[in-house]
Design an enzyme around this catalytic site. Structure first.
Site, PDB file in Angstrom:
ATOM      1  N   THR A  13       0.812  -1.222   0.000  1.00 54.20           N
ATOM      2  CA  THR A  13       0.000   0.000   0.000  1.00 54.20           C
ATOM      3  C   THR A  13       0.846   1.272   0.000  1.00 54.20           C
ATOM      4  O   THR A  13       0.477   2.258  -0.645  1.00 54.20           O
ATOM      5  CB  THR A  13      -0.914   0.003   1.260  1.00 54.20           C
ATOM      6  OG1 THR A  13      -1.764  -1.125   1.171  1.00 54.20           O
ATOM      7  CG2 THR A  13      -1.752   1.255   1.353  1.00 54.20           C
ATOM      8  N   ASP A  57       1.789  -6.802  -4.545  1.00 58.32           N
ATOM      9  CA  ASP A  57       0.952  -6.782  -3.347  1.00 58.32           C
ATOM     10  C   ASP A  57       1.502  -7.924  -2.501  1.00 58.32           C
ATOM     11  O   ASP A  57       1.798  -8.997  -3.030  1.00 58.32           O
ATOM     12  CB  ASP A  57      -0.505  -7.063  -3.737  1.00 58.32           C
ATOM     13  CG  ASP A  57      -1.444  -6.953  -2.551  1.00 58.32           C
ATOM     14  OD1 ASP A  57      -2.323  -6.074  -2.589  1.00 58.32           O
ATOM     15  OD2 ASP A  57      -1.329  -7.745  -1.594  1.00 58.32           O
ATOM     16  N   THR A  89       1.589  -4.826   4.193  1.00 60.18           N
ATOM     17  CA  THR A  89       1.420  -5.255   5.586  1.00 60.18           C
ATOM     18  C   THR A  89       0.876  -6.687   5.705  1.00 60.18           C
ATOM     19  O   THR A  89       1.104  -7.348   6.714  1.00 60.18           O
ATOM     20  CB  THR A  89       0.458  -4.308   6.341  1.00 60.18           C
ATOM     21  OG1 THR A  89      -0.788  -4.274   5.652  1.00 60.18           O
ATOM     22  CG2 THR A  89       1.037  -2.920   6.453  1.00 60.18           C
TER      23      THR A  89
HETATM   24  N1  ASP Z   1      -2.623  -5.752   0.331  1.00 61.26           N
HETATM   25  C1  ASP Z   1      -1.557  -4.855   0.749  1.00 61.26           C
HETATM   26  C2  ASP Z   1      -0.265  -5.654   0.810  1.00 61.26           C
HETATM   27  O1  ASP Z   1      -0.041  -6.368   1.730  1.00 61.26           O
HETATM   28  C3  ASP Z   1      -1.886  -4.273   2.083  1.00 61.26           C
HETATM   29  C4  ASP Z   1      -0.834  -3.335   2.633  1.00 61.26           C
HETATM   30  O2  ASP Z   1       0.192  -3.049   2.092  1.00 61.26           O
HETATM   31  O3  ASP Z   1      -1.063  -2.836   3.734  1.00 61.26           O
HETATM   32  O4  ASP Z   1       0.522  -5.546  -0.090  1.00 61.26           O
END
Ligand code: ASP
Length: 359
Positions: A13, A57, A89
């Site tokens: 993200t 992602d 995350t």
């Molecule tokens: N779907 C994203 C990922 O893990 C969520 C994030 O970055 O917070 O790449």
């Protein structure tokens, strides 16, 4: 002396942009991301960058990409004082755990961070997470050694040991917590390091007893002896009231499956049904490694506490102590990459290799 940091962008993200047509978040170019943080120019630290092409992602993270990350760090290890990895995350705790095992003998900081809101958005948490992570990766003690010579996750004001951390929230800025181990540092007006909880390289001596069978051992300095081979013949399953015998027996009989992380109740308990204990005992006889990790996020597995846990111990199930499921599954991949003999894997699963469990 100026510190040199390698900033590795894998995706997530933090570097995403909203697609004007679909409204969905999509990864965008690293240069674009950096242009959103002009503050980086104010750092005394030299920052070099490396990006995954294409950025991903983190739901698409894999053991192959962990090996790629370990190679990037190992290949540039002597050129930099620390590493910051920008990562989604969702699987960050898995990546941090995997790297903590793979980077044997690490003496430099490897700090993972990301954000809940893209760095281009007004209320983004990405800027603070990125800037403080770089500061932590560059921090040194008076004797010149790294302040945090281990793999950590920095998020929302807290630095946590990577292999103790779990994603706890899908929408709060406070996305991560280390439920069974104190924070390594807290960032307020100043960054306060909790030195007594930070692992120093001299404490990593247990790792030297794990002999690498990889030729890469020769290529790097004695201190960093990365292990690149991972064996992902492992599965995680959770117990629940009503779990079916045929399904469990099916899993245990899977030919190539080497290990199971079993998520149990409370302090490591399971139903007393004879079929379950017999199935687990049968798995043990066939050389499967079964690790007991509690469904509770906080606390420790104690299989001797209740009869329901004691039976598991008798069936050859190994305690996962107070470790996370992310650490258990990646430690299994790492040990299975090293050892063909299940007894060797079981032996090291019971040991604390890099701060992942309290034994
Ligand atoms: N779907 C994203 C990922 O893990 C969520 C994030 O970055 O917070 O790449």
């Amino acid at each position: 002396m100026t510190s040199k940091i390698l900033l590795i962008y894998t995706g997530g993200t933090i570097g995403m942009n909203q697609n004007p047509l679909t409204g969905a978040l999509e990864p965008f170019d690293f240069e674009h991301l950096l242009s959103r943080v002009p503050e980086l120019a104010q750092f005394q630290t030299e920052i070099a960058t490396y990006q995954f092409n294409p950025p991903i992602d983190s739901s698409d993270m894999s053991p192959k990409l962990w090996t790629e990350l370990a190679h990037i760090i190992a290949d540039h290890y002597n050129e930099y004082d620390g590493f910051v990895i920008l990562h989604g995350t969702d699987t960050m705790a898995y990546t941090a755990s995997a790297l903590s095992f793979m980077l044997e003998g690490l003496t430099k900081p490897v700090i993972l961070t990301g954000s809940q809101l893209p760095i281009g958005q007004l209320r983004t948490d990405g800027k603070e997470n990125l800037i403080t992570s770089i500061e932590i990766a560059a921090a040194r003690r008076a004797d010149g050694t790294a302040m945090v010579p281990e793999v950590g996750i920095y998020f929302n004001g807290h630095l946590m040991r990577g292999n103790r951390t779990t994603k706890q929230s899908a929408d709060e800025f406070n996305a991560f917590e280390s439920f069974n181990y104190p924070h390594l540092a807290d960032a307020g007006v100043e960054i306060t390091y909790h030195d007594e909880f930070i692992r120093r390289p001299s404490n990593t001596s247990l790792q030297t007893s794990v002999q690498p069978k990889d030729a890469y051992y020769q290529r790097y300095t004695r201190t960093l002896t990365p292990q690149f081979r991972l064996d992902n013949n492992v599965i995680i399953f959770s117990l629940f009231p009503g779990i079916r015998e045929d399904l469990i027996r099916h899993i245990i009989a899977t030919p190539n499956l080497r290990a199971i992380v079993m998520r149990t109740y409370g302090s490591g308990n399971a139903p007393q049904s004879p079929w379950l204990i017999n199935a687990l005992r049968e798995g043990y006889r066939r050389g499967k490694i079964i690790i007991n990790i509690s469904q509770c996020l906080q606390g420790c597995v104690q299989m001797g506490r209740y009869d329901t846990g004691y039976q598991l111990q008798e069936a050859g199930v190994i305690s996962g102590y107070d470790g996370t499921v992310e650490a258990a599954v990646t430690k299994l991949m790492y040990l299975q990459g090293k050892y063909d003999d299940p007894e060797q894997v079981r032996k090291y699963m019971r040991q604390n290799l890099c701060g992942e469990i309290t034994v």
